[in-house]
Structure formats: C-alpha cells, structure tokens
Write a protein that holds these residues in place. Sequence first.
Motif, short mmCIF file in Angstrom:
data_model
loop_
_atom_site.label_atom_id
_atom_site.label_comp_id
_atom_site.label_asym_id
_atom_site.label_seq_id
_atom_site.Cartn_x
_atom_site.Cartn_y
_atom_site.Cartn_z
N HIS A 163 19.13 55.00 -30.18
CA HIS A 163 19.80 54.11 -31.13
C HIS A 163 21.13 53.68 -30.54
CE1 HIS A 163 17.08 54.48 -34.51
NE2 HIS A 163 17.13 55.80 -34.46
N THR A 184 17.71 56.98 -38.22
CA THR A 184 18.31 55.68 -38.53
C THR A 184 19.57 55.48 -37.70
OG1 THR A 184 19.65 56.53 -40.36
CG2 THR A 184 17.42 55.78 -40.89
N SER A 185 19.92 54.20 -37.53
CA SER A 185 21.04 53.84 -36.67
C SER A 185 22.12 53.10 -37.45
CB SER A 185 20.53 52.95 -35.53
OG SER A 185 21.60 52.42 -34.77
N SER A 239 18.72 49.79 -38.00
CA SER A 239 17.33 50.01 -37.61
C SER A 239 16.91 51.46 -37.92
CB SER A 239 17.14 49.72 -36.12
OG SER A 239 17.91 50.62 -35.33
N ALA A 240 15.58 51.67 -37.93
CA ALA A 240 15.03 53.01 -38.16
C ALA A 240 13.78 53.18 -37.31
CB ALA A 240 14.69 53.20 -39.64
N ILE A 288 18.66 49.57 -42.88
CA ILE A 288 18.12 50.88 -43.28
C ILE A 288 19.15 51.92 -42.89
CG2 ILE A 288 16.21 52.49 -43.05
CD1 ILE A 288 14.48 50.13 -42.11
N GLU A 289 19.59 52.73 -43.86
CA GLU A 289 20.73 53.61 -43.61
C GLU A 289 20.38 55.10 -43.61
OE1 GLU A 289 23.66 52.31 -46.45
OE2 GLU A 289 24.32 50.68 -45.13
N CYS A 330 17.45 58.43 -44.59
CA CYS A 330 16.01 58.69 -44.62
C CYS A 330 15.72 60.14 -45.00
CB CYS A 330 15.37 58.36 -43.27
SG CYS A 330 16.06 59.29 -41.87
N CYS A 355 13.87 55.78 -47.88
CA CYS A 355 15.02 55.27 -47.13
C CYS A 355 15.92 54.48 -48.06
CB CYS A 355 14.59 54.37 -45.98
SG CYS A 355 13.69 55.20 -44.66
#
Length: 378
Positions: free
Chosen positions: A153, A171-172, A176-177, A198-199, A201, A214
């Motif tokens: 990431h 997640t990044s 992104s995930a 996407i933060e 998870c 998520c």
Amino acid sequence: MDGADSSGQGTVMCATWIRRPENAHVVIVGKLTPPVLEIFSYHPITTSLSTSPKGRFEFEEGVEPVTIVAHPSGDAVVCSTTTGGCKLFEIYFKGENVELVVKESIPLQDVGPQKCLAFSVDGSKLATGGVDGHLKMFEWPNMSITLDEPRAHKSFQDMDFSLDSEFLATTSTDGSARIWQTNGGPLTTLTRNADENIELCRFSKNGTQPFLFCTVQKGNRSLTVVWDISTWKRIGYRTLLKKPAALMSISLDGKYLALGSKDGDICVVEVKKMEVRHLTRRLHLGSSIGTLEFCPSDRVILTTSREWGVMATKLNVPVDWKEWQIYLLLLGLFLASVVVFYIFFENSDSFWNFPQPGRPKIDSVLGDPKSDDKWSEL
C-alpha cells in the motif's frame, strides 16, 4: 455504570485486552510521559479497571509505544514503537502481579515504523503493516516470514484476519483495499468508485456469514459496506455511525460490530440485522477514538483517547444466555413436565390410569369391585 476511567498518570496511546482463564481478563495500556506499558485487572461487576497497575514495563529513553496487539492465548503481546521497531513481550502471571519480559526477536526489530498489527484468529500468524506500506506476515511463534510485500500500500490504514485465518484484508490511506491469501500472496483488490475511499475493515466472526465489513467514505457520506468473501462482490450497505469512523471492531462471537468516531462517539451494531443497538455520544468528548475492542467474554467495550485515557463501557444490548442458564431452563421444563404427568396420572379414571374418552367406568362393567371375580375369568 456506563464507563470507568483507569487511574494513573501519562497520556494513553494504546490498549488491548489480554484473555485469561475463567474470564479473569486484564488490560494492557501503553502510555507516554513517561513511556510505559501497564497492566490493569478488570472488574466485571463494576465495569472498571483497577486503580493501580498489576504489572509495569518502562521503555528506554527515546522509545514510546504506538500500538499494541495481544496473542489470542494471552501469554504474549507485540508493541510497535516510535523508533521503528516492535517489541515482543512474554507475560507471566504471578498471583496478583503480572510480569512483562522482553523477548529478543530480530525480525520484529527491523520492521520499521508500524501502523497496524494483527494476530490471526488461531494465533498461528502475525501481520504487520508499515507506515511506508510494507506488509509482512510471520509464522508464530518461530517468526519465519511467510509474506513480504514492500509495496502493498501507499501507507497502511487497517487490517484484519478472516475467521478461518485464510485471508487478510488490508486498507490504505489512499482509499484502496486488498485481500491476501495467508498461505499465498495477493488475491484481489476490492472495487470502488472514483469518489469512494475504503478506510476500515473487519471480517465476520460468527462462522455462518462469510462477509467482510468496510467503512467507506463517499463524499460527505459515511457508509458501512458489506462484501461477500466467496465472490468479493458488494452485497449491500448501511448508514450507521453517520460520521467518519476512526476505528472498527467486531466481537469474538461475531454478533456485534462497533464503530468509533473521530470526535469521541461509539455505536454498536447487531450484525444479524445490521441495526444500531447501542449509541454513546461524546464518550471521549472531542477526541478521536484510539482503541476500540470488545471484551473477550462480556458485552463491554474498551476505548482510549489521548485526552480522556482508557475506559471500559458496558453496552446496552440484550443479555446473552449463559450455558448454565440454558441447562437450568431445560431442567425446569423437564421437572414441570414430570409434575404435569403425575397430576394427569393421579386424576385419570381408566384401569391403566390413562384417560380413554368414551369408555364406561371399569366398575360398571365388572360389577362390584369387592366380588370374588378374577381377571383371568374375563
């Protein structure tokens, strides 16, 4: 009691539960000024932590704790530090006191600054997610590297293992995930729209619903989106916290999902119906939630923030049936059925003491019960 703050000096950076037999769990807290790890006992009746620590470890000068994770067995913790390495501690319980012993681990000393740490559910794997986006996975306890991705990431935001320990979701900070096979490598990247980040998870943990939850920030909207892990496709979403979440957590039995906001609110969701069952506003007034973790055995959640310290909060959710309560209920039903049968038996009017509707009484057929007639002569 809704919440209880542990005593002691120092700004709280992180905390986590340490599981103990017979639900005698303890909490380990990482603090600054001075930088220490302290272990507090937990009192379930008052939903509070002990006023004084049962164990303590002081870091050397210039080293401060960042985040911490406990092994599912409760006999070890790993703590990331500001100097770029992680420290591995073995935990020894000696009566009322607890001892933290540093164990040398060269692979953890060289991992660099870490944002995320996670143990697999079965305790066989440890994953680390770096500030620089470097992902490493280790076998536990031999610490051999099974996955090494320097560019997993841009920078890590969150991570979680699936219930069967076969998948790792990450997640990044760029929104992104990705999904990783713990015995392989990269599997897939979760799809998202251009305006979505996407933060956080968390995998479902109840063993019947193969889902990944998520948090997704879509413009000004904060959503909780659900993916089916058999296809890695979206199956729905809900608006739950209604504000950006700082942390997400799921109970060990998978029944409840928790979200903590960046201004101190927490909400707890029943997974089966995806409905909010508990909401506490301003629990850490004006401070971002730094720790959010369910108690291993009780409906209690552990939270921390730099301003308000560490709190244990009892949740306003339906009480779970204990195993002994179920057995007691079954025993009560059995005894009640015995009593009903006995009353039924004593008040029946047939020869065999069972009611037979429509048949005449036995003495009207056989005559006087005092006669010398024998049953064999019928």
